[in-house]
Write a protein that holds these residues in place. Sequence first.
Motif, PDB file in Angstrom:
ATOM      1  N   ARG A  41     -25.775 -28.507   0.866  1.00  0.00           N
ATOM      2  CA  ARG A  41     -25.179 -29.364   1.898  1.00  0.00           C
ATOM      3  C   ARG A  41     -24.425 -30.529   1.268  1.00  0.00           C
ATOM      4  NH1 ARG A  41     -28.493 -32.263   6.892  1.00  0.00           N
ATOM      5  NH2 ARG A  41     -26.682 -33.313   7.831  1.00  0.00           N
ATOM      6  N   ASN A  42     -25.040 -31.177   0.279  1.00  0.00           N
ATOM      7  CA  ASN A  42     -24.372 -32.303  -0.382  1.00  0.00           C
ATOM      8  C   ASN A  42     -23.129 -31.852  -1.134  1.00  0.00           C
ATOM      9  OD1 ASN A  42     -25.908 -34.476   0.433  1.00  0.00           O
ATOM     10  ND2 ASN A  42     -27.365 -34.284  -1.251  1.00  0.00           N
ATOM     11  N   PHE A  43     -23.230 -30.687  -1.771  1.00  0.00           N
ATOM     12  CA  PHE A  43     -22.067 -30.224  -2.516  1.00  0.00           C
ATOM     13  C   PHE A  43     -20.922 -29.876  -1.575  1.00  0.00           C
ATOM     14  CE2 PHE A  43     -19.339 -27.276  -4.754  1.00  0.00           C
ATOM     15  CZ  PHE A  43     -19.135 -27.969  -5.942  1.00  0.00           C
ATOM     16  N   GLN A  44     -21.230 -29.290  -0.425  1.00  0.00           N
ATOM     17  CA  GLN A  44     -20.190 -29.018   0.568  1.00  0.00           C
ATOM     18  C   GLN A  44     -19.461 -30.300   0.957  1.00  0.00           C
ATOM     19  OE1 GLN A  44     -22.536 -26.926   3.622  1.00  0.00           O
ATOM     20  NE2 GLN A  44     -21.081 -25.245   3.443  1.00  0.00           N
ATOM     21  N   ARG A  45     -20.230 -31.377   1.146  1.00  0.00           N
ATOM     22  CA  ARG A  45     -19.637 -32.657   1.538  1.00  0.00           C
ATOM     23  C   ARG A  45     -18.743 -33.201   0.427  1.00  0.00           C
ATOM     24  NH1 ARG A  45     -21.080 -37.623   0.404  1.00  0.00           N
ATOM     25  NH2 ARG A  45     -23.073 -36.963  -0.479  1.00  0.00           N
ATOM     26  N   ILE A  46     -19.232 -33.129  -0.819  1.00  0.00           N
ATOM     27  CA  ILE A  46     -18.453 -33.621  -1.962  1.00  0.00           C
ATOM     28  C   ILE A  46     -17.186 -32.790  -2.142  1.00  0.00           C
ATOM     29  CG2 ILE A  46     -18.468 -33.855  -4.477  1.00  0.00           C
ATOM     30  CD1 ILE A  46     -21.535 -34.375  -4.194  1.00  0.00           C
ATOM     31  N   PHE A  47     -17.347 -31.485  -2.028  1.00  0.00           N
ATOM     32  CA  PHE A  47     -16.213 -30.574  -2.210  1.00  0.00           C
ATOM     33  C   PHE A  47     -15.129 -30.859  -1.175  1.00  0.00           C
ATOM     34  CE2 PHE A  47     -13.796 -26.680  -1.914  1.00  0.00           C
ATOM     35  CZ  PHE A  47     -13.758 -26.208  -3.220  1.00  0.00           C
ATOM     36  N   PHE A  48     -15.540 -31.033   0.088  1.00  0.00           N
ATOM     37  CA  PHE A  48     -14.562 -31.286   1.145  1.00  0.00           C
ATOM     38  C   PHE A  48     -13.868 -32.621   0.937  1.00  0.00           C
ATOM     39  CE2 PHE A  48     -13.019 -32.581   5.290  1.00  0.00           C
ATOM     40  CZ  PHE A  48     -12.436 -31.411   5.755  1.00  0.00           C
ATOM     41  N   LYS A  49     -14.584 -33.617   0.458  1.00  0.00           N
ATOM     42  CA  LYS A  49     -14.002 -34.932   0.218  1.00  0.00           C
ATOM     43  C   LYS A  49     -12.914 -34.863  -0.843  1.00  0.00           C
ATOM     44  CE  LYS A  49     -15.239 -39.693  -0.996  1.00  0.00           C
ATOM     45  NZ  LYS A  49     -16.350 -40.610  -1.372  1.00  0.00           N
ATOM     46  N   ILE A  50     -13.117 -34.024  -1.874  1.00  0.00           N
ATOM     47  CA  ILE A  50     -12.148 -33.920  -2.966  1.00  0.00           C
ATOM     48  C   ILE A  50     -10.995 -32.992  -2.614  1.00  0.00           C
ATOM     49  CG2 ILE A  50     -11.825 -33.117  -5.344  1.00  0.00           C
ATOM     50  CD1 ILE A  50     -14.653 -34.085  -5.932  1.00  0.00           C
ATOM     51  N   PHE A  51     -11.312 -31.835  -2.033  1.00  0.00           N
ATOM     52  CA  PHE A  51     -10.295 -30.801  -1.820  1.00  0.00           C
ATOM     53  C   PHE A  51      -9.730 -30.788  -0.392  1.00  0.00           C
ATOM     54  CE2 PHE A  51     -12.529 -29.207  -5.523  1.00  0.00           C
ATOM     55  CZ  PHE A  51     -11.496 -28.721  -6.305  1.00  0.00           C
ATOM     56  N   ASN A  52     -10.393 -31.503   0.511  1.00  0.00           N
ATOM     57  CA  ASN A  52      -9.990 -31.507   1.916  1.00  0.00           C
ATOM     58  C   ASN A  52     -10.003 -30.100   2.510  1.00  0.00           C
ATOM     59  OD1 ASN A  52      -9.273 -32.872   4.281  1.00  0.00           O
ATOM     60  ND2 ASN A  52      -7.086 -32.468   3.974  1.00  0.00           N
ATOM     61  N   GLU A  53     -10.931 -29.279   2.061  1.00  0.00           N
ATOM     62  CA  GLU A  53     -11.157 -27.955   2.620  1.00  0.00           C
ATOM     63  C   GLU A  53     -12.577 -27.527   2.299  1.00  0.00           C
ATOM     64  OE1 GLU A  53      -8.621 -24.904   0.935  1.00  0.00           O
ATOM     65  OE2 GLU A  53      -8.598 -25.922  -0.992  1.00  0.00           O
TER      66      GLU A  53
END
Length: 262
Positions: free
Chosen positions: A37-49
């Motif tokens: 869950r945390n990685f999904q949030r971090i990933f979306f913040k960086i890649f906007n997807e």
Amino acid sequence: MQTNFNEIQKIVNHIEANFDREITAHEIESISHYSYRNFQRIFFKIFNETISGFQKRLRLENSYKKLIYTEDGISEIAWHVGYFNIQSFSKAFKQQYSISPVEARKQKHEVFKEFIENNKTDLKFEIKYKDPVSVYCKFIKAQDYNNQEIDALWEEIEPEDELFNVAYGIILDQPLITSYSHCRYGAAITSEDDVNGFFRRDIFGGRYVKFTHYGSYENILETYRSFYRYWLSDHKFLLDNSDVIEEYEESEVTHIYFPLYE
């Protein structure tokens, strides 16, 4: 929780290497050491997807490159990028690009038309094998491979220039296919010792067509235009969909390596 683009490059590389299959939450957690869950949030913040959106985009972008670079059959391409039947592949491709895979292959000249028009520069090239090279990389999202963003990355690295002898640029995406905002660039250096803040990976390892840009990096697009113009007008080789490598040999000399289809 704080992080940055370079810190999650290991899992991004894992997704890229396995874009053609489902990647489990357990894999993400074991490699990233974050909860899924945390990685999904971090990933979306960086890649906007989302992770799944990123993976789907990689599948379709790689399929597009294979359609225009190679002569592989469409069903073979669909299977290679992780679609089990040509119907689901064609539907996803048309949703992404508003044309069918068959039309995309027929219209490949249209992909490059605007980019290469009005360019008449002569181009010399050679085919050569490059052994694998272990490098330390730092990646950024560089919108449409913007020179200012790339220059800023190298200026950040410059104070450490005593650590390396050769420098490379890793062009991860094809900006005529990938959305400008998603284009990624990697600055890569060689070193006998670990380099803090850099991600280690191998580049090269295969046959490449090599051509050279002379002069300022500001004008390097003209050399790329010459290459695509030649390739489209006289198909003497097929290209692969893997990374393009720029080798910065000396001041204002850049060797560019396009992977060849085996």
